[in-house]
Design a protein around this motif. Sequence first.
Motif, PDB file in Angstrom:
ATOM      1  N   SER A   1       8.222   1.292  10.986  1.00 52.39           N
ATOM      2  CA  SER A   1       9.549   1.375  11.611  1.00 52.39           C
ATOM      3  C   SER A   1      10.330   0.088  11.390  1.00 52.39           C
ATOM      4  CB  SER A   1       9.392   1.652  13.109  1.00 52.39           C
ATOM      5  OG  SER A   1      10.652   1.677  13.740  1.00 52.39           O
ATOM      6  N   SER A   2       9.644  -1.057  11.501  1.00 51.31           N
ATOM      7  CA  SER A   2      10.312  -2.336  11.292  1.00 51.31           C
ATOM      8  C   SER A   2      10.787  -2.489   9.848  1.00 51.31           C
ATOM      9  CB  SER A   2       9.356  -3.478  11.653  1.00 51.31           C
ATOM     10  OG  SER A   2       9.932  -4.736  11.372  1.00 51.31           O
ATOM     11  N   ILE A   3       9.941  -2.065   8.890  1.00 51.33           N
ATOM     12  CA  ILE A   3      10.328  -2.149   7.476  1.00 51.33           C
ATOM     13  C   ILE A   3      11.523  -1.249   7.212  1.00 51.33           C
ATOM     14  CG2 ILE A   3       9.580  -1.753   5.099  1.00 51.33           C
ATOM     15  CD1 ILE A   3       6.713  -2.344   6.035  1.00 51.33           C
ATOM     16  N   ASN A   4      11.492  -0.017   7.755  1.00 50.20           N
ATOM     17  CA  ASN A   4      12.615   0.903   7.573  1.00 50.20           C
ATOM     18  C   ASN A   4      13.903   0.311   8.131  1.00 50.20           C
ATOM     19  OD1 ASN A   4      11.525   3.145   6.208  1.00 50.20           O
ATOM     20  ND2 ASN A   4      10.597   3.924   8.077  1.00 50.20           N
ATOM     21  N   LYS A   5      13.803  -0.334   9.286  1.00 50.38           N
ATOM     22  CA  LYS A   5      14.993  -0.917   9.907  1.00 50.38           C
ATOM     23  C   LYS A   5      15.577  -2.028   9.046  1.00 50.38           C
ATOM     24  CE  LYS A   5      16.550  -3.018  14.242  1.00 50.38           C
ATOM     25  NZ  LYS A   5      16.147  -3.448  15.602  1.00 50.38           N
ATOM     26  N   LYS A   6      14.715  -2.887   8.505  1.00 49.18           N
ATOM     27  CA  LYS A   6      15.186  -4.002   7.671  1.00 49.18           C
ATOM     28  C   LYS A   6      15.750  -3.514   6.338  1.00 49.18           C
ATOM     29  CE  LYS A   6      11.981  -7.407   9.641  1.00 49.18           C
ATOM     30  NZ  LYS A   6      10.819  -8.310   9.379  1.00 49.18           N
ATOM     31  N   ALA A   7      15.132  -2.452   5.774  1.00 49.55           N
ATOM     32  CA  ALA A   7      15.576  -1.957   4.477  1.00 49.55           C
ATOM     33  C   ALA A   7      16.709  -0.951   4.596  1.00 49.55           C
ATOM     34  CB  ALA A   7      14.401  -1.316   3.737  1.00 49.55           C
ATOM     35  N   GLY A   8      16.983  -0.470   5.816  1.00 47.04           N
ATOM     36  CA  GLY A   8      18.048   0.503   6.015  1.00 47.04           C
ATOM     37  C   GLY A   8      17.661   1.904   5.615  1.00 47.04           C
ATOM     38  N   THR A   9      16.382   2.231   5.656  1.00 44.34           N
ATOM     39  CA  THR A   9      15.912   3.573   5.318  1.00 44.34           C
ATOM     40  C   THR A   9      15.439   4.276   6.586  1.00 44.34           C
ATOM     41  OG1 THR A   9      13.742   2.634   4.791  1.00 44.34           O
ATOM     42  CG2 THR A   9      15.260   2.977   2.958  1.00 44.34           C
ATOM     43  N   ALA A  10      15.261   5.607   6.483  1.00 46.39           N
ATOM     44  CA  ALA A  10      14.964   6.388   7.678  1.00 46.39           C
ATOM     45  C   ALA A  10      13.562   6.968   7.707  1.00 46.39           C
ATOM     46  CB  ALA A  10      15.986   7.527   7.823  1.00 46.39           C
ATOM     47  N   SER A  11      12.822   6.905   6.612  1.00 49.12           N
ATOM     48  CA  SER A  11      11.498   7.519   6.581  1.00 49.12           C
ATOM     49  C   SER A  11      10.650   6.839   5.517  1.00 49.12           C
ATOM     50  CB  SER A  11      11.586   9.017   6.286  1.00 49.12           C
ATOM     51  OG  SER A  11      11.989   9.233   4.952  1.00 49.12           O
ATOM     52  N   ARG A  12       9.381   7.221   5.502  1.00 46.17           N
ATOM     53  CA  ARG A  12       8.469   6.658   4.508  1.00 46.17           C
ATOM     54  C   ARG A  12       8.869   7.065   3.098  1.00 46.17           C
ATOM     55  NH1 ARG A  12       2.141   8.495   4.109  1.00 46.17           N
ATOM     56  NH2 ARG A  12       1.630   7.452   2.151  1.00 46.17           N
ATOM     57  N   VAL A  13       9.219   8.340   2.899  1.00 50.32           N
ATOM     58  CA  VAL A  13       9.626   8.817   1.571  1.00 50.32           C
ATOM     59  C   VAL A  13      10.886   8.105   1.119  1.00 50.32           C
ATOM     60  CG1 VAL A  13      10.475  10.807   0.280  1.00 50.32           C
ATOM     61  CG2 VAL A  13       8.517  11.062   1.802  1.00 50.32           C
TER      62      VAL A  13
ATOM     63  N   VAL B   1       0.825  -1.203   0.000  1.00 48.80           N
ATOM     64  CA  VAL B   1       0.000   0.000   0.000  1.00 48.80           C
ATOM     65  C   VAL B   1       0.862   1.257   0.000  1.00 48.80           C
ATOM     66  CG1 VAL B   1      -1.754   1.301   1.263  1.00 48.80           C
ATOM     67  CG2 VAL B   1      -1.890  -1.193   1.161  1.00 48.80           C
ATOM     68  N   LEU B   2       1.937   1.259   0.774  1.00 47.82           N
ATOM     69  CA  LEU B   2       2.783   2.441   0.907  1.00 47.82           C
ATOM     70  C   LEU B   2       3.375   2.889  -0.422  1.00 47.82           C
ATOM     71  CD1 LEU B   2       4.825   1.712   4.180  1.00 47.82           C
ATOM     72  CD2 LEU B   2       3.042   3.430   3.866  1.00 47.82           C
ATOM     73  N   VAL B   3       3.811   1.943  -1.240  1.00 46.08           N
ATOM     74  CA  VAL B   3       4.573   2.308  -2.436  1.00 46.08           C
ATOM     75  C   VAL B   3       3.699   2.770  -3.589  1.00 46.08           C
ATOM     76  CG1 VAL B   3       6.482   0.783  -1.839  1.00 46.08           C
ATOM     77  CG2 VAL B   3       4.599  -0.088  -3.253  1.00 46.08           C
ATOM     78  N   VAL B   4       2.372   2.628  -3.481  1.00 42.54           N
ATOM     79  CA  VAL B   4       1.500   3.083  -4.572  1.00 42.54           C
ATOM     80  C   VAL B   4       0.531   4.163  -4.120  1.00 42.54           C
ATOM     81  CG1 VAL B   4       1.624   0.895  -5.796  1.00 42.54           C
ATOM     82  CG2 VAL B   4      -0.215   1.279  -4.133  1.00 42.54           C
ATOM     83  N   SER B   5       0.675   4.633  -2.868  1.00 44.37           N
ATOM     84  CA  SER B   5      -0.308   5.566  -2.330  1.00 44.37           C
ATOM     85  C   SER B   5       0.380   6.772  -1.727  1.00 44.37           C
ATOM     86  CB  SER B   5      -1.163   4.866  -1.254  1.00 44.37           C
ATOM     87  OG  SER B   5      -1.990   5.796  -0.598  1.00 44.37           O
ATOM     88  N   ASP B   6      -0.262   7.951  -1.862  1.00 46.05           N
ATOM     89  CA  ASP B   6       0.229   9.144  -1.177  1.00 46.05           C
ATOM     90  C   ASP B   6      -0.732   9.540  -0.063  1.00 46.05           C
ATOM     91  OD1 ASP B   6      -1.898  10.138  -2.550  1.00 46.05           O
ATOM     92  OD2 ASP B   6      -0.863  11.915  -3.324  1.00 46.05           O
ATOM     93  N   GLN B   7      -1.512   8.575   0.442  1.00 45.79           N
ATOM     94  CA  GLN B   7      -2.412   8.835   1.551  1.00 45.79           C
ATOM     95  C   GLN B   7      -1.632   9.124   2.830  1.00 45.79           C
ATOM     96  OE1 GLN B   7      -4.498   4.959   1.012  1.00 45.79           O
ATOM     97  NE2 GLN B   7      -6.353   6.172   1.238  1.00 45.79           N
ATOM     98  N   SER B   8      -2.297   9.766   3.761  1.00 43.29           N
ATOM     99  CA  SER B   8      -1.703   9.930   5.075  1.00 43.29           C
ATOM    100  C   SER B   8      -1.674   8.578   5.775  1.00 43.29           C
ATOM    101  CB  SER B   8      -2.528  10.920   5.903  1.00 43.29           C
ATOM    102  OG  SER B   8      -3.793  10.356   6.221  1.00 43.29           O
ATOM    103  N   VAL B   9      -0.885   8.518   6.853  1.00 45.83           N
ATOM    104  CA  VAL B   9      -0.811   7.276   7.614  1.00 45.83           C
ATOM    105  C   VAL B   9      -2.174   6.920   8.190  1.00 45.83           C
ATOM    106  CG1 VAL B   9       0.162   6.231   9.698  1.00 45.83           C
ATOM    107  CG2 VAL B   9       1.636   7.457   8.121  1.00 45.83           C
ATOM    108  N   GLN B  10      -2.955   7.934   8.588  1.00 48.41           N
ATOM    109  CA  GLN B  10      -4.294   7.666   9.120  1.00 48.41           C
ATOM    110  C   GLN B  10      -5.154   6.945   8.086  1.00 48.41           C
ATOM    111  OE1 GLN B  10      -6.001   8.050  12.127  1.00 48.41           O
ATOM    112  NE2 GLN B  10      -7.475   6.881  10.933  1.00 48.41           N
ATOM    113  N   ASP B  11      -5.116   7.418   6.837  1.00 45.82           N
ATOM    114  CA  ASP B  11      -5.930   6.801   5.790  1.00 45.82           C
ATOM    115  C   ASP B  11      -5.443   5.399   5.461  1.00 45.82           C
ATOM    116  OD1 ASP B  11      -7.591   8.975   5.599  1.00 45.82           O
ATOM    117  OD2 ASP B  11      -6.443   9.931   4.010  1.00 45.82           O
ATOM    118  N   ILE B  12      -4.109   5.230   5.446  1.00 41.07           N
ATOM    119  CA  ILE B  12      -3.571   3.896   5.178  1.00 41.07           C
ATOM    120  C   ILE B  12      -3.944   2.941   6.299  1.00 41.07           C
ATOM    121  CG2 ILE B  12      -1.438   2.574   4.935  1.00 41.07           C
ATOM    122  CD1 ILE B  12      -0.223   4.975   3.520  1.00 41.07           C
ATOM    123  N   ALA B  13      -3.872   3.416   7.540  1.00 40.37           N
ATOM    124  CA  ALA B  13      -4.271   2.575   8.667  1.00 40.37           C
ATOM    125  C   ALA B  13      -5.731   2.173   8.564  1.00 40.37           C
ATOM    126  CB  ALA B  13      -4.020   3.325   9.984  1.00 40.37           C
ATOM    127  N   THR B  14      -6.583   3.111   8.123  1.00 39.77           N
ATOM    128  CA  THR B  14      -8.000   2.801   7.936  1.00 39.77           C
ATOM    129  C   THR B  14      -8.192   1.752   6.850  1.00 39.77           C
ATOM    130  OG1 THR B  14      -8.621   5.029   8.630  1.00 39.77           O
ATOM    131  CG2 THR B  14     -10.253   3.768   7.386  1.00 39.77           C
TER     132      THR B  14
END
Length: 513
Positions: A488-500, A461-474
Amino acid sequence: MGDTTAYLRRGIREIICLVLFFFTFLACEYLFDVRMAEFVSPNEVVIYESLVIGASVIGFFVRPILYYRYRRPHAIDATSDVTGVLLVAALLLLIMAVQVEVVITGGLVACCALGYCGSTAHANFARRFARTPCLARAAALSYAMGVLVQVLNHMVVPVGIPQQAVLVVCAIAQVALLHGARRAKLRDESDPNFEPSAAGLSVDALEYGAKWHDDPEAKAAFRRAVVRLTVATAYLSSVFAALNAGFTTLHAVGAVDLGDWPRLLLVVSSLVAGALFDLHGRSYMNIGMTCAAILSTLSFFVLIVDGNGGNELAATIIFYLGLGFFVVFFTTKYAAVSLYARWSYFWPCMGRVVNNVCSMFVTAPAVAIISSQNVLAAVGAALVMFVGIAITLLGQLGQRADDAAMRDGLPLATDDLGGDLAPTCSDPEPVEAAELTSDERLDAFVATFGLTERERDILEVLVVSDQSVQDIATTLFLSRSTLYRHISSINKKAGTASRVALINFFWSWTPKD
């Protein structure tokens, strides 16, 4: 665009089945109206039509119940074949009947059989497209083509037996296609063009949808979302059922022809709706549908106030433009809901079920209001519908407030706070390895970085959407805090620091990395 074309090409059989369902359902409804007009008054035509359309709900329910309660594939297969025979026989009965009782019987049996076929067609469609970014466009294309076939049948094919023959042939073709799909599934034959990730998405309750019910939080959120969607669909169905009652009455008296050019507006509006609804991860569907519903309600006032019928053209245009949006809306929404439901075979057709049931109950009061030209009653009914639509559709738009306390110290960027604080990636295109489809890239990414199944769903969902986290959570039926932990877990595994950064890394990454 390339991915969209690939998705549509792989799902061509499902689209054609849904096209044939839309055409046969609309054409059967139109034929029933024409035949009933030979025996009863215009006001009675629309009443009988609502009862016959409501009877289709029986067919929509029978197929999922047989599937989940009895689980006997060969018995279900035989039942489906019998239903196909009944459909063709009922259409012939409807065409050749010379008594009103026979016309009603033919209409009831035909609509029940069409409901059974439609349940299967919607379930197969959702199975193919529910996890793709082009779900609304696929639904819009199916409905637009079904309506277009009906328009061409009226405008090109001679009136009478030739048009009716086209309806019967299309009904047979629909049954044959569904028959072939069932046989292929029983033999465990796989479509060579079937995308692996999509092939894994089954309508079986024990697979994809069931895992969401293991999480009480997700289960409760799912129930709330389904209730809101069902109530919203019921209110919207009431608006368009009232309008349909008025226009069917006008059609029965010969004041307007609903079988020719006005239906071209349905083609245009549904295609526009599909394109708009898929924008930004379908985040604008609710507000877009609300605007269309408000405009459509205006045409109801035109029918009430305009006693001389001088503005029927304007009312017809508004009605059909809004109706196209509505059909694409509930088809798309319930197909998406089916991903998270235990009885996922049942949910894709629920939009049609709610619409038909509401039409059955709303039609008679709407005819009474239109016939009496009671403006006060029309205003009261419209206010009730406006309030319901606002609560169920627009009520979710005010949930984008910043909530820094929800971060719980997680290393998230400002765009993860739930507001429009930073631009996100809109309609991203792969920079490298263009030969990979989105799902192939996703599968490789998940395998390389060891993401869990739930993290995979969230990343998808994250990689194809520009929704807010609230909308994605919904959308995923999670709380923001739970979603933050997964990101946070995905960022840690991928070595990235943010959603963007995660999104940019995903689209620039290749399996060779």
